[in-house]
Design an enzyme around this catalytic site. Structure first.
Site, PDB file in Angstrom:
ATOM      1  CG  ASP A 283      -1.621   1.240   1.004  1.00  0.00           C
ATOM      2  OD1 ASP A 283      -2.921   0.746   1.193  1.00  0.00           O
ATOM      3  OD2 ASP A 283      -1.101   2.372   1.764  1.00  0.00           O
TER       4      ASP A 283
ATOM      5  CE1 TYR B 171       0.427   7.549   2.173  1.00  0.00           C
ATOM      6  CE2 TYR B 171       1.302   5.480   1.825  1.00  0.00           C
ATOM      7  CZ  TYR B 171       0.269   5.829   3.200  1.00  0.00           C
ATOM      8  OH  TYR B 171      -0.976   5.733   3.366  1.00  0.00           O
TER       9      TYR B 171
ATOM     10  CE  LYS C 268      -3.929   4.578   0.707  1.00  0.00           C
ATOM     11  NZ  LYS C 268      -2.666   4.431   0.884  1.00  0.00           N
TER      12      LYS C 268
ATOM     13  CG  HIS D 293      -5.368  10.065   0.140  1.00  0.00           C
ATOM     14  ND1 HIS D 293      -3.500   9.744  -0.216  1.00  0.00           N
ATOM     15  CD2 HIS D 293      -4.798   9.552   1.936  1.00  0.00           C
ATOM     16  CE1 HIS D 293      -3.056   9.444   1.629  1.00  0.00           C
ATOM     17  NE2 HIS D 293      -3.473   9.100   1.963  1.00  0.00           N
TER      18      HIS D 293
ATOM     19  CB  ILE E 120      -2.256  -1.667   5.182  1.00  0.00           C
ATOM     20  CG1 ILE E 120      -2.570  -0.497   5.432  1.00  0.00           C
ATOM     21  CG2 ILE E 120      -2.564  -2.428   3.969  1.00  0.00           C
ATOM     22  CD1 ILE E 120      -2.870   0.393   4.303  1.00  0.00           C
TER      23      ILE E 120
ATOM     24  CE  LYS F  82       7.562   2.080   8.744  1.00  0.00           C
ATOM     25  NZ  LYS F  82       7.674   2.347  10.288  1.00  0.00           N
ATOM     26  CB  SER F  83       6.870  -3.561  10.366  1.00  0.00           C
ATOM     27  OG  SER F  83       8.328  -3.494  10.866  1.00  0.00           O
TER      28      SER F  83
ATOM     29  NE  ARG G 286       8.987  -4.001  15.930  1.00  0.00           N
ATOM     30  CZ  ARG G 286       9.480  -2.341  16.008  1.00  0.00           C
ATOM     31  NH1 ARG G 286       9.040  -1.443  15.621  1.00  0.00           N
ATOM     32  NH2 ARG G 286       9.637  -2.238  18.066  1.00  0.00           N
TER      33      ARG G 286
HETATM   34  P1  A2P Z   1       8.893  -0.310  12.494  1.00  0.00           P
HETATM   35  O1  A2P Z   1       8.370   0.498  11.188  1.00  0.00           O
HETATM   36  O2  A2P Z   1      10.094   0.705  13.636  1.00  0.00           O
HETATM   37  O3  A2P Z   1       8.343  -2.026  12.745  1.00  0.00           O
HETATM   38  P2  A2P Z   1       0.827   1.207  11.804  1.00  0.00           P
HETATM   39  O4  A2P Z   1       0.941  -0.206  11.254  1.00  0.00           O
HETATM   40  O5  A2P Z   1      -0.651   1.362  13.122  1.00  0.00           O
HETATM   41  O6  A2P Z   1       0.741   2.890  11.470  1.00  0.00           O
HETATM   42  O7  A2P Z   1       1.659   1.093  12.756  1.00  0.00           O
HETATM   43  C1  A2P Z   1       3.033   0.904  13.255  1.00  0.00           C
HETATM   44  C2  A2P Z   1       4.363   1.230  13.888  1.00  0.00           C
HETATM   45  O8  A2P Z   1       4.492   0.442  14.497  1.00  0.00           O
HETATM   46  C3  A2P Z   1       5.626   2.007  13.330  1.00  0.00           C
HETATM   47  O9  A2P Z   1       6.070   2.269  14.139  1.00  0.00           O
HETATM   48  C4  A2P Z   1       6.167   0.584  13.161  1.00  0.00           C
HETATM   49  O10 A2P Z   1       7.715   0.610  13.462  1.00  0.00           O
HETATM   50  C5  A2P Z   1       5.649  -0.383  14.936  1.00  0.00           C
HETATM   51  N1  A2P Z   1       5.156  -2.080  14.209  1.00  0.00           N
HETATM   52  C6  A2P Z   1       4.851  -2.814  13.626  1.00  0.00           C
HETATM   53  N2  A2P Z   1       4.681  -3.692  13.910  1.00  0.00           N
HETATM   54  C7  A2P Z   1       5.369  -4.165  15.309  1.00  0.00           C
HETATM   55  C8  A2P Z   1       5.567  -4.789  15.673  1.00  0.00           C
HETATM   56  N3  A2P Z   1       5.250  -6.685  14.908  1.00  0.00           N
HETATM   57  N4  A2P Z   1       5.754  -5.028  16.883  1.00  0.00           N
HETATM   58  C9  A2P Z   1       5.567  -4.058  16.824  1.00  0.00           C
HETATM   59  N5  A2P Z   1       6.110  -2.360  17.124  1.00  0.00           N
HETATM   60  C10 A2P Z   1       5.570  -2.273  15.297  1.00  0.00           C
END
Ligand code: A2P
Length: 277
Positions: A46, A51, A76, A109, A231, A233-234, A239
């Protein structure tokens, strides 16, 4: 490697229930993340014009080594491309940046109701879909009031409404409206968003321990069990993998009742009557 189940859309296409969110990764970070995500089993990515990482997402797709046809790519268009015919050039530029022939899902968006252009924008989306430059069309941040106007004045029902959603921001009425009209709800910021405190809630650690899972997996399972597309984000490959391993446990009624206490109420989250770009 875990693959995500598919959710059927109202136009006959299917969307992988778990995808990779890419905000706020820059081009280079997004390119690396897409390669790592595909390796982990993600087939759904996504992005958005806003972005500023579509070029990196495209680079990641080409470097990932899987066929384009196996991937589900969403972008978007934001306010710059709202208004009669403007989405044509907007999409063209996104496709150029990603070096793709089509996207799987194109979203408006934000509704930007004060500008009153989402109807003409949607009519252009309908044309782009008919021309094959985009497989499915949908919206993001639309409330029932915006959707009611769109459903009355246009022909194609959005396949997806991507909204800010988590155990803290539950938008129960919005989700029910989407479901009643055959629109799949997709949760953005499903973990509460970057920098949010949601994952530190003690109940998530408790339930994680009970199920042998992490707080993030408990939250994502909450979305999955309600049929929501997520979706997370990491930028971290461990993770990313963790966020796909959601299909070997289930929350029980007591778990769900406890998670209900995290709900911050109907006023929580962005108000898309007054927010957006
Ligand atoms: P990072 O990119 O360092 O893993 P959202 O998807 O709700 O926008 O949240 C994204 C945030 O959650 C980012 O700061 C991401 O950090 C963190 N994040 C993503 N997956 C995990 C996980 N499995 N455990 C802890 N934090 C996570």
């Amino acid at each position: 490697m875990t693959l995500s189940p598919l959710i059927k859309l109202n136009d006959g296409h299917s969307i992988p229930q778990v995808g990779l969110g890419t905000w706020p990764l820059d081009d280079d970070q997004a390119a690396a993340a897409v390669v790592q995500a595909v390796e982990a089993g993600y087939r759904h990515i996504d992005t958005a014009v806003k972005y500023g990482n579509e070029e990196g997402v495209g680079r990641g797709i080409r470097a990932s080594g899987v066929d384009r046809g196996e991937l589900f790519i969403t972008t978007k268009l934001d306010g710059e491309f709202q208004g009669r015919d403007r989405a044509v050039a907007g999409l063209e530029r996104s496709l150029d940046r990603m070096k793709l022939d089509y996207v799987d899902l194109l979203l408006i968006h934000w509704p930007l109701p004060a500008r009153d252009e989402f109807i003409s924008t949607w009519k252009t989306f309908e044309r782009l879909q008919a021309e094959g430059k985009v497989r499915s069309i949908g919206v993001s941040n639309f409330k029932p009031s915006h959707l009611e106007q769109l459903l009355t004045e246009t022909d194609v029902v959005p396949a997806v409404n991507q909204i800010q959603l988590s155990p803290a921001i539950t938008r129960v009425a919005d989700r029910a409206f989407n479901t009643d009209h055959g629109i799949v709800t997709e949760s953005y910021s499903p973990l509460g968003g970057s920098g949010a405190s949601l994952l530190r809630a003690p109940i998530l650690a408790e339930l994680g321990e009970k199920h042998g899972k992490t707080p993030a997996q408990v939250v994502l399972r909450w979305h999955i069990e309600q049929g929501l597309v997520v979706i997370p984000k990491s930028g971290n490959p461990d993770r990313m993998r963790e966020n796909l391993e959601l299909f070997d446990f289930a929350l029980d009624a007591r778990d769900l009742a406890e998670l209900g206490n995290l709900d911050e109420g109907p006023g929580a989250g962005h108000d898309s009557d007054t927010t957006g770009h």
